[in-house]
Design a protein around this motif. Structure first.
Motif, mmCIF file in Angstrom:
data_model
loop_
_atom_site.group_PDB
_atom_site.id
_atom_site.type_symbol
_atom_site.label_atom_id
_atom_site.label_comp_id
_atom_site.label_asym_id
_atom_site.label_seq_id
_atom_site.Cartn_x
_atom_site.Cartn_y
_atom_site.Cartn_z
ATOM 1 N N GLU A 80 5.556 5.837 -2.340
ATOM 2 C CA GLU A 80 5.163 6.291 -1.367
ATOM 3 C C GLU A 80 6.581 6.640 -0.991
ATOM 4 O O GLU A 80 6.392 7.847 -0.416
ATOM 5 C CB GLU A 80 4.162 5.248 -0.777
ATOM 6 C CG GLU A 80 4.036 6.246 1.243
ATOM 7 C CD GLU A 80 3.398 5.077 2.311
ATOM 8 O OE1 GLU A 80 3.351 6.044 3.472
ATOM 9 O OE2 GLU A 80 2.243 3.836 1.206
ATOM 10 N N GLU A 111 8.477 15.367 -0.740
ATOM 11 C CA GLU A 111 7.602 16.232 -0.433
ATOM 12 C C GLU A 111 8.975 16.556 1.071
ATOM 13 O O GLU A 111 8.819 18.397 1.055
ATOM 14 C CB GLU A 111 6.355 15.511 0.157
ATOM 15 C CG GLU A 111 4.816 17.108 0.992
ATOM 16 C CD GLU A 111 4.070 16.231 1.057
ATOM 17 O OE1 GLU A 111 3.033 16.805 1.636
ATOM 18 O OE2 GLU A 111 3.470 15.332 1.581
ATOM 19 N N GLN A 112 10.077 16.126 1.514
ATOM 20 C CA GLN A 112 10.097 16.399 2.427
ATOM 21 C C GLN A 112 11.833 17.357 1.807
ATOM 22 O O GLN A 112 11.596 18.261 2.674
ATOM 23 C CB GLN A 112 11.331 15.475 3.181
ATOM 24 C CG GLN A 112 10.280 14.370 4.089
ATOM 25 C CD GLN A 112 11.114 12.805 4.168
ATOM 26 O OE1 GLN A 112 12.161 12.694 3.870
ATOM 27 N NE2 GLN A 112 10.448 12.148 4.549
ATOM 28 N N GLU A 147 7.101 9.925 -3.106
ATOM 29 C CA GLU A 147 6.630 10.360 -3.009
ATOM 30 C C GLU A 147 6.876 11.480 -1.240
ATOM 31 O O GLU A 147 7.155 12.380 -1.392
ATOM 32 C CB GLU A 147 5.290 10.677 -3.168
ATOM 33 C CG GLU A 147 3.911 11.558 -2.896
ATOM 34 C CD GLU A 147 4.136 12.798 -3.578
ATOM 35 O OE1 GLU A 147 3.794 13.668 -3.171
ATOM 36 O OE2 GLU A 147 4.929 12.451 -5.014
ATOM 37 N N ARG A 148 7.246 10.788 -0.594
ATOM 38 C CA ARG A 148 6.964 11.690 0.729
ATOM 39 C C ARG A 148 9.038 12.058 1.215
ATOM 40 O O ARG A 148 9.076 13.086 1.445
ATOM 41 C CB ARG A 148 7.545 10.358 1.802
ATOM 42 C CG ARG A 148 7.481 10.782 3.468
ATOM 43 C CD ARG A 148 8.228 9.979 4.228
ATOM 44 N NE ARG A 148 8.933 8.516 4.239
ATOM 45 C CZ ARG A 148 8.406 7.844 4.041
ATOM 46 N NH1 ARG A 148 7.052 6.683 3.423
ATOM 47 N NH2 ARG A 148 9.417 7.038 3.536
ATOM 48 N N ARG A 149 10.655 11.780 0.322
ATOM 49 C CA ARG A 149 11.507 12.306 0.030
ATOM 50 C C ARG A 149 10.744 13.409 -0.759
ATOM 51 O O ARG A 149 12.064 14.307 -0.365
ATOM 52 C CB ARG A 149 11.980 11.572 -0.389
ATOM 53 C CG ARG A 149 12.238 10.164 0.744
ATOM 54 C CD ARG A 149 13.557 9.558 -0.315
ATOM 55 N NE ARG A 149 13.808 9.426 -1.424
ATOM 56 C CZ ARG A 149 12.962 7.685 -1.647
ATOM 57 N NH1 ARG A 149 13.313 7.181 0.138
ATOM 58 N NH2 ARG A 149 13.306 6.729 -2.498
ATOM 59 N N ILE A 209 4.419 14.316 7.285
ATOM 60 C CA ILE A 209 5.784 14.753 5.976
ATOM 61 C C ILE A 209 6.839 13.290 6.361
ATOM 62 O O ILE A 209 7.809 12.794 5.570
ATOM 63 C CB ILE A 209 6.172 15.452 5.668
ATOM 64 C CG1 ILE A 209 7.429 16.185 5.975
ATOM 65 C CG2 ILE A 209 4.950 16.384 4.786
ATOM 66 C CD1 ILE A 209 8.310 17.378 6.039
ATOM 67 N N ALA A 210 6.860 12.852 8.034
ATOM 68 C CA ALA A 210 8.001 12.134 7.871
ATOM 69 C C ALA A 210 7.510 11.544 9.340
ATOM 70 O O ALA A 210 7.075 12.198 10.371
ATOM 71 C CB ALA A 210 8.840 13.203 9.000
#
Length: 449
Positions: free
Chosen positions: A13, A20-21, A16-18, A156-157
Motif C-alpha cells: 500500500e 501515485e504521489q 502504491e501510494r508513493r 494520495i497522502a
C-alpha cells in the motif's frame, strides 16, 4: 492473518501510494511552465505589441466595439479569463463529486489548456483578438485543472505526509519553470543563430509550453486513480448550489472566513504582480525580453530559498506574524518599483530578488495556516472553496491595473495601485485571532502559530 501478511500488505500500500504521489508531482511539472513562460514572461509583452499593431491612431483597439487602450488589453484578458474560470469551476467540481471520476475531467481541462497554448504559435501580425481568446481559454482551463489536481492531495497522502507531498509538488513546478526558462532564454538570445526572427522565437516559446504541458500530463494520468466516495451518489446538486451550501457551512466559522477574506485580498495583489511585472518591465522601463526572462528565472530560484527562510522564521515567530512581515515586504518592494529608473536592468533585478524572496513563502505559509482553520472532516470541501474563491477574487487586481493605466496612461501608477491590496490584506489579517479561530474550528492549537 499472519503478521508477515499484514506487513506485506502495508508495504504494498505504501509503495502504491508513493507511486501515485510521484505521478501527482508531475502535473505541477507539466503545467507550471504555462504559468511561468507564458503568463508571466512572454505573452504579456508580446500580446501587447500585437494589440498595438492593430491599434488606431489614438492607441486604442476595439474588441466588440469597445474602445480599449492597446496597453491594457492583456490585463483585461487575464481578468476575463478568471471570470470564465469562476463560472466553470463549480460545475466541474460538482461533476467530479457526483461521479468520482476526476481523472477524465483533469485530462479534458489540461488538454484544452495545452491545445490553446500550443495554438499561440499562430499569434502574429495584428491578431490580438485571437491572442485574447487563446489566453482566456488557456488560463481558465489551467484554473479548472489546478482545482482538480489539488483535490487529489487528501486522497494520495495521509495527514502526516501531506505537507511534504504538497511541498514536493510545488518544488517540481518551480524546477520545471526554471529549466524551461533557461531553454527559452537560449532560443530567444540566439534566434538569429537558429535562423528565426525574434517574434518567431517568442511564438515557439509560447507553443512549446503547450506541448510540454500536454506531454508531461500523461504521467499523472497514468498513475493517479479515481476513487468514488461513499457519498458520491448524494452529491447531485448543481455546482453553484453546492458552493452556496459550503459557504453557508463556512458562516458557522466566521474567523475562518475572516482569514480567507484577508488571503483573497493580498493574494490578488500577488497574482497581479506576477502576471503584470513583465509588461511593466518592457513597456514602462524599456527592458528587453532577455532581461525579463533572466529576472523571472531569478524569481523562480529565490522563491524556493525564500520559502525555506520564511518557514524557519515561522517556526520562531509563528506563521501569522511571518505572513504579516511578508506583506510589509511586498508593499516596500512595489513602492520601490514605482521609482525604478528606465533602462536600468540592475535595479529591475534587485526588484525581482525582493519579489522572489517573499513570493513562495507568503503563499506556502498562507496555505498551511488555512489548513489549521478547516473543521475536521471537511478538508476537501473547504479547500475547493479556497481554490475557487482564490480564482474568483484574482480578477480585481488585473482590472485595477488595467483601469489605472487606462485613466492615467502610466504603468508606474498602475503598479503602485496594487499596494492597496497588500495594505488592506495586512489590516484584515492582523484582526484575525488565529488561535481562537483554530480552536473554534475544532483543531488542536499549535504552540507556535
Amino acid at each position: 492473518m499472519g503478521t508477515g501478511t499484514v506487513r506485506t500488505e502495508a508495504a504494498d500500500e505504501a509503495a502504491e501510494r508513493r507511486r501515485e504521489q510521484r505521478g501527482w508531482y508531475f502535473y505541477d511539472w507539466a503545467c507550471s511552465v504555462y504559468s511561468t513562460s507564458v503568463l508571466t514572461v512572454f505573452l504579456g509583452p508580446y500580446l501587447t505589441s500585437v494589440a498595438k499593431e492593430a491599434a488606431d491612431g489614438d492607441g486604442f483597439v476595439h474588441p466588440l466595439g469597445i474602445p480599449v487602450r492597446a496597453g491594457a488589453f492583456f490585463a483585461y484578458s487575464v481578468s476575463l479569463s478568471v471570470i470564465v474560470a469562476v463560472l466553470v469551476m463549480p460545475l466541474v467540481g460538482a461533476a467530479a463529486d457526483r461521479t468520482g471520476r476526476k481523472k477524465p475531467l483533469l485530462a479534458a481541462a489540461a488538454y484544452v489548456g495545452a491545445a490553446a497554448t500550443t495554438a499561440m504559435f499562430f499569434l502574429d501580425g495584428d491578431r490580438y483578438l485571437l491572442g485574447g481568446l487563446l489566453l482566456v481559454v488557456a488560463n481558465a482551463a489551467q484554473s479548472v485543472a489546478m482545482m482538480l489536481y489539488n483535490s487529489y492531495l487528501p486522497q494520495i497522502a495521509p495527514p502526516e505526509e501531506r505537507d511534504a507531498v504538497s511541498s514536493r509538488g510545488w518544488a517540481f513546478g518551480y524546477a520545471a519553470g526554471a529549466l524551461v526558462l533557461v531553454l527559452n532564454l537560449v532560443l530567444y538570445l540566439a534566434h538569429d543563430t537558429f535562423g528565426v526572427s525574434e517574434g518567431t522565437a517568442v511564438r515557439i516559446c509560447l507553443a512549446s509550453a503547450g506541448l510540454w504541458w500536454g506531454a508531461f500530463t500523461l504521467v499523472p494520468l497514468r498513475r493517479l486513480r479515481d476513487r468514488r466516495s461513499a457519498t458520491a451518489k448524494e452529491a447531485t446538486v448543481p455546482g453553484f448550489r453546492q458552493l452556496a451550501a459550503t459557504v453557508r457551512d463556512m458562516r458557522r466559522h466566521p474567523l475562518t472566513l475572516a482569514f480567507l477574506l484577508a488571503y483573497l485580498v493580498y493574494n490578488d495583489g500577488i497574482q497581479t504582480v506576477i502576471s503584470q511585472a513583465s509588461v511593466y518591465g518592457s513597456e514602462e522601463l524599456g527592458l528587453g525580453q532577455s532581461t525579463l526572462i533572466g529576472a523571472i528565472l531569478m524569481v523562480q530560484v529565490l522563491a524556493v530559498a525564500g520559502a525555506l527562510a520564511l518557514g524557519r522564521l515561522a517556526r520562531t515567530y509563528g506563521a501569522k506574524r511571518t505572513i504579516l512581515g511578508s506583506l510589509i515586504a511586498w508593499t516596500v518592494t512595489l513602492g520601490a518599483g514605482y521609482f525604478l529608473p528606465a533602462r536600468a536592468p540592475v535595479w529591475f533585478f534587485v526588484l525581482a530578488a525582493g519579489i522572489g524572496l517573499v513570493l513562495g513563502g507568503s503563499q506556502a505559509l498562507s496555505r498551511s495556516l488555512f489548513s489549521h482553520l478547516v473543521p475536521p472532516g471537511k478538508e476537501a470541501e473547504y479547500f475547493s472553496a479556497y481554490e475557487l474563491s482564490d480564482r474568483g477574487m484574482s480578477w480585481l487586481g488585473p482590472l485595477l491595473f488595467g483601469l489605472t493605466y487606462q485613466l492615467t496612461g502610466s504603468y508606474r501608477d498602475a503598479i503602485l495601485s496594487l499596494v492597496a491590496f497588500f495594505i488592506l490584506g495586512f489590516a484584515l489579517l492582523a484582526r484575525v485571532p488565529v488561535r481562537r479561530a483554530i480552536a473554534d474550528a475544532g483543531n488542536p492549537v499549535p504552540d507556535r502559530i
